[in-house]
Design a protein around this motif. Structure first.
Motif, PDB file in Angstrom:
ATOM      1  N   CYS A  34      -8.883   3.956  -2.186  1.00 23.29           N
ATOM      2  CA  CYS A  34      -9.752   2.937  -1.695  1.00 23.29           C
ATOM      3  C   CYS A  34     -10.929   3.534  -0.510  1.00 23.29           C
ATOM      4  O   CYS A  34     -11.889   3.195  -0.490  1.00 23.29           O
ATOM      5  N   CYS A  70      -7.470   0.843  -6.629  1.00 18.52           N
ATOM      6  CA  CYS A  70      -6.347   0.558  -6.089  1.00 18.52           C
ATOM      7  C   CYS A  70      -5.155   0.389  -7.094  1.00 18.52           C
ATOM      8  O   CYS A  70      -5.233  -0.621  -8.060  1.00 18.52           O
ATOM      9  N   CYS A  86       0.893  -1.171   0.018  1.00 22.33           N
ATOM     10  CA  CYS A  86       0.023  -0.217   0.065  1.00 22.33           C
ATOM     11  C   CYS A  86       0.870   1.330   0.018  1.00 22.33           C
ATOM     12  O   CYS A  86       1.897   1.508   0.805  1.00 22.33           O
ATOM     13  N   ILE A  87       0.630   2.205  -0.701  1.00 27.65           N
ATOM     14  CA  ILE A  87       1.380   3.369  -0.974  1.00 27.65           C
ATOM     15  C   ILE A  87       0.728   4.778  -0.223  1.00 27.65           C
ATOM     16  O   ILE A  87       1.089   5.585  -0.278  1.00 27.65           O
ATOM     17  N   HIS A 110      -3.079   1.520   4.794  1.00 23.92           N
ATOM     18  CA  HIS A 110      -4.407   1.851   4.881  1.00 23.92           C
ATOM     19  C   HIS A 110      -4.853   0.396   5.499  1.00 23.92           C
ATOM     20  O   HIS A 110      -4.091  -0.519   5.233  1.00 23.92           O
ATOM     21  N   CYS A 140      -2.366   6.061  -0.999  1.00 24.82           N
ATOM     22  CA  CYS A 140      -2.971   7.050  -2.104  1.00 24.82           C
ATOM     23  C   CYS A 140      -4.293   7.431  -1.658  1.00 24.82           C
ATOM     24  O   CYS A 140      -4.881   8.493  -2.216  1.00 24.82           O
ATOM     25  N   THR A 141      -4.993   6.686  -0.946  1.00 22.93           N
ATOM     26  CA  THR A 141      -6.418   7.129  -0.278  1.00 22.93           C
ATOM     27  C   THR A 141      -7.860   6.801  -1.246  1.00 22.93           C
ATOM     28  O   THR A 141      -8.724   7.053  -1.144  1.00 22.93           O
TER      29      THR A 141
HETATM   30  S1  SF4 Z   1      -6.129   2.083  -3.124  1.00 17.88           S
HETATM   31 FE1  SF4 Z   1      -5.919   1.905  -0.798  1.00 17.88          FE
HETATM   32  S2  SF4 Z   1      -4.777   0.029  -0.483  1.00 17.88           S
HETATM   33 FE2  SF4 Z   1      -4.470   0.808  -2.661  1.00 17.88          FE
HETATM   34  S3  SF4 Z   1      -2.421   1.635  -2.643  1.00 17.88           S
HETATM   35 FE3  SF4 Z   1      -4.071   3.173  -2.256  1.00 17.88          FE
HETATM   36  S4  SF4 Z   1      -4.237   3.525  -0.292  1.00 17.88           S
HETATM   37 FE4  SF4 Z   1      -3.309   1.580  -0.435  1.00 17.88          FE
END
Ligand code: SF4
Ligand code: SF4
Ligand code: SF4
Length: 231
Positions: free
Chosen positions: A92, A126, A86-87, A109, A89-90
């Motif tokens: 999700c 994601c 997980c990076i 997350h 990125c928010t």
């Molecule tokens: S979408 Fe959610 S689970 Fe996937 S990388 Fe972004 S923060 Fe992490």
């Protein structure tokens, strides 16, 4: 449109909030059924049991699930995030209809399994492909010793409440954005007007300074001022 009928239909729907019925949330599907805009067999998570209950409520014959909306899932699943990948990125978080994912920007997350409806909506957005659905044993997961039907209803009620809370929050955020945009739009002409005024003042001051310098020089050299020198 009868609100009571909508409530009754909504109470039958499983509150997964997955959108597979073609509506963004169970409540809007309930409204569409009540208004005759949607059929009773469009909810895969509700499956045949849900269709039967809707048919009884509405006094219409039951029909098979319309699988163009998807297939029912066997057993309960919840989302799981591989925290190593997980990076933060928010994306999700933004797509979860019941706020079951927690984490801040650029941080890993996690999914609150007890709140996850298994709707799958977080998976596609994601970019790291680090969310998967894992099966959970409903009976092992449930420590209340209530019948499965009762706990399913509790979970549905909880998911509905979380969905509604999220919708209200999104609406409030939109309202705040609209207000701040309005403020920005009215504030911008004022800022632009003030900047233009300041520019004008600077130009006038520079012109006065230049004229004074020319005048001083003309006095000192006893030479006449030429009009073009002042422009
Ligand atoms: S979408 Fe959610 S689970 Fe996937 S990388 Fe972004 S923060 Fe992490
Ligand atoms: S569970 Fe999914 S498919 Fe069923 S009514 Fe709710 S949003 Fe629609
Ligand atoms: S965590 Fe994912 S699967 Fe679970 S409710 Fe939220 S969006 Fe749906």
């Amino acid at each position: 449109m009868s609100q009571q009928l909508i409530e009754q239909i909504d109470a039958i729907l499983p509150q997964t909030q997955c959108g597979k019925c073609g509506f963004p949330g169970c409540r809007l599907y309930a409204e569409a059924i009540a208004e005759g805009r949607a059929d009773i067999n469009q909810c895969p998570p509700g499956d045949q049991e849900g269709i039967q209950k809707l048919a009884e409520l509405l006094g219409v014959p039951p029909k098979p699930l319309n699988t163009s909306h998807g297939f029912p899932r066997v057993g309960k699943v919840v989302a799981w995030i591989d925290e190593r990948i997980c990076i933060g990125c928010t994306f999700c978080v933004q797509s979860c209809p019941v706020d079951a994912i927690v984490g801040a920007a650029k941080q890993m997350h996690i999914v609150i399994a007890a709140e996850c409806t298994g709707c799958e909506l977080c998976i596609a957005p994601c970019p790291m492909d680090c969310i998967s659905l894992i099966p959970i044993d409903e009976e092992v997961n449930d420590s209340s010793n209530l019948p499965v039907d009762a706990t399913k209803k509790q979970a549905a009620d909880r998911a509905r409440a979380r969905y509604q809370f999220r919708q209200q929050r999104l609406e409030r955020d939109k309202q705040i954005n609209r207000e701040s945009l309005k403020h920005k739009n009215t504030a911008q002409p004022e800022i632009a007007g003030a900047a233009a005024e300041a520019r004008k003042k600077t130009v006038v001051q520079a012109a006065i300074k230049r004229a004074m310098a020319i005048r001083t020089q003309a006095i000192e050299t006893n030479s006449p001022i030429k009009p073009h020198e002042l422009s």
